[in-house]
Design an enzyme around this catalytic site. Sequence first.
Site, short mmCIF file in Angstrom:
data_model
loop_
_atom_site.label_atom_id
_atom_site.label_comp_id
_atom_site.label_asym_id
_atom_site.label_seq_id
_atom_site.Cartn_x
_atom_site.Cartn_y
_atom_site.Cartn_z
N GLU A 156 0.84 -1.29 -0.22
CA GLU A 156 -0.09 -0.01 -0.05
C GLU A 156 0.71 1.24 0.06
OE1 GLU A 156 -4.01 -1.80 2.26
OE2 GLU A 156 -2.24 -0.77 3.37
N CYS B 168 3.38 8.84 0.88
CA CYS B 168 4.08 8.06 2.27
C CYS B 168 4.26 6.62 1.69
CB CYS B 168 3.01 7.81 3.45
SG CYS B 168 3.40 6.92 4.65
N CYS C 89 6.63 -6.58 7.09
CA CYS C 89 7.62 -5.93 7.98
C CYS C 89 8.30 -6.98 9.06
CB CYS C 89 7.23 -4.72 8.75
SG CYS C 89 8.73 -3.77 9.63
N CYS D 59 6.67 -4.38 15.77
CA CYS D 59 6.30 -3.49 16.70
C CYS D 59 4.64 -3.95 17.27
CB CYS D 59 6.27 -2.24 16.33
SG CYS D 59 8.04 -1.67 15.66
N CYS E 185 1.50 -1.97 15.80
CA CYS E 185 1.21 -1.58 14.31
C CYS E 185 0.69 -2.56 13.68
CB CYS E 185 2.94 -1.25 13.91
SG CYS E 185 3.07 -1.09 12.06
N CYS F 98 -0.95 6.19 9.99
CA CYS F 98 0.26 5.65 10.49
C CYS F 98 -0.10 4.15 11.19
CB CYS F 98 0.96 6.37 11.50
SG CYS F 98 1.83 7.81 11.07
N1 SAH Z 1 9.47 1.23 9.87
C1 SAH Z 1 9.60 2.59 10.01
C2 SAH Z 1 8.68 3.26 9.08
C3 SAH Z 1 7.08 2.65 9.23
S1 SAH Z 1 6.09 3.20 10.65
C4 SAH Z 1 9.41 3.23 11.47
O1 SAH Z 1 9.39 2.22 12.34
O2 SAH Z 1 9.68 4.23 11.73
C5 SAH Z 1 5.89 4.62 10.77
C6 SAH Z 1 5.45 5.42 11.88
O3 SAH Z 1 4.04 4.89 12.33
C7 SAH Z 1 6.31 4.94 13.09
O4 SAH Z 1 6.56 6.10 13.83
C8 SAH Z 1 5.41 4.05 13.84
O5 SAH Z 1 5.64 4.40 15.26
C9 SAH Z 1 3.91 4.64 13.59
N2 SAH Z 1 2.97 3.74 14.01
C10 SAH Z 1 2.92 2.50 14.03
N3 SAH Z 1 1.67 1.85 14.24
C11 SAH Z 1 1.00 2.99 14.50
C12 SAH Z 1 -0.58 3.21 15.09
N4 SAH Z 1 -1.11 2.30 15.23
N5 SAH Z 1 -0.86 4.34 15.08
C13 SAH Z 1 -0.02 5.58 14.97
N6 SAH Z 1 1.04 5.47 14.59
C14 SAH Z 1 1.64 4.07 14.50
#
Ligand code: SAH
Length: 341
Positions: A89, A103, A110, A114, A117, A330
């Site tokens: 996406e 974006c 991935c 995390c 996420c 995000c």
């Molecule tokens: N892998 C990279 C880029 C992708 S994540 C990284 O970790 O930075 C992009 C951003 O989205 C990160 O800052 C992450 O903390 C945030 N993010 C992930 N899940 C989220 C959620 N459910 N709500 C808000 N932000 C989120």
Amino acid sequence: MPRRLAGLLPHEIAEDCGFDRPFRGIQVFKWLSGGALSFQDMTNLPGPERERLTLLHPSLLGTAVDGRFRDEDGTVKLRLRLPDGAAVETVLLTDIEGRKTACISTQVGCPMACAFCKTGTLGFLRNLEAFEIVEQYLHLTRMFGRPSNLVFMGMGEPLLNLPEVRRSVEILSHPEGMGLSLRKITISTCGLPEGIRDLADSGPHVRLAVSLTSAVDEVRSGLMPVNRSQGLSELRDALAYYQAKTGDRITLEAVLIGGVNDRRQDMEAIVEWSRPLKVQVNLIPWNPVPDLPYREPSRRAVEEAVTLLESAGIPVTRRMRRGRGVLGACGQLGETLRAPD
Ligand code: SAH
């Protein structure tokens, strides 16, 4: 099989297409950057050349848009089908001034896992190739006009795919093509010290954003498995190294999760931890992901976080809640990794 042209620089296009005159490589590169969809569009190439190249590359692009979702707030999410049937996406955000930001995803799924996420819950299939990264930007440009900013903040961890991310930045910033300034490109990483040092040493010196999430090791390790092997002090050393080399201010992203990392002491820890660095903090209220055991932060917790950080002299930006209606905000990107059989 010929290589996918959107992942090539002008001299490589010249080679791939068998041009004996290098300027033809530049011409094709310009057409591709300008949104051409076939060699027939390339009116400054001689007719017989256009015919020959059409046979070589019946479709100029290797990816196809097979889903398009638009949120009420104007955010658009595209699903791209890749040559092997996998999907990623890509999102277009438009701010209140009308400025567009692409974006972009760098991996299918991935591996960082995390806990908060959506993409992290999917697992990892593979790295994207440079053409698959560049084509995300090309599709968005063709459909909605050229985004002035690009963030590697979609699916995946860009520093685990640095060779292809580097190549795509070289293509996207090339003066004969899209010519995006490096200042308008941001790489967002979960914070891999080795990758950060590599970026500091060898570039490209785009803007760097780091998903700090928490400056308390136990909290961060609970949310981000990466922190269990490479903790906050290694991360800070790498960022100090980066800053010494580039002089750039680093953005710390902190997704705020209700009751988990949005308390007063969490903000104080960020202030303490970031003292040796020149940073700004981007607060991102957690966007709900079905089946995950978290909740959004209260409005009050977010206000208090902003106030505390600002009164410590740290510039704060707040991420707008854009794209939620299409699960394009995000952390909500979660296209299934494989095409249905
Ligand atoms: N892998 C990279 C880029 C992708 S994540 C990284 O970790 O930075 C992009 C951003 O989205 C990160 O800052 C992450 O903390 C945030 N993010 C992930 N899940 C989220 C959620 N459910 N709500 C808000 N932000 C989120």
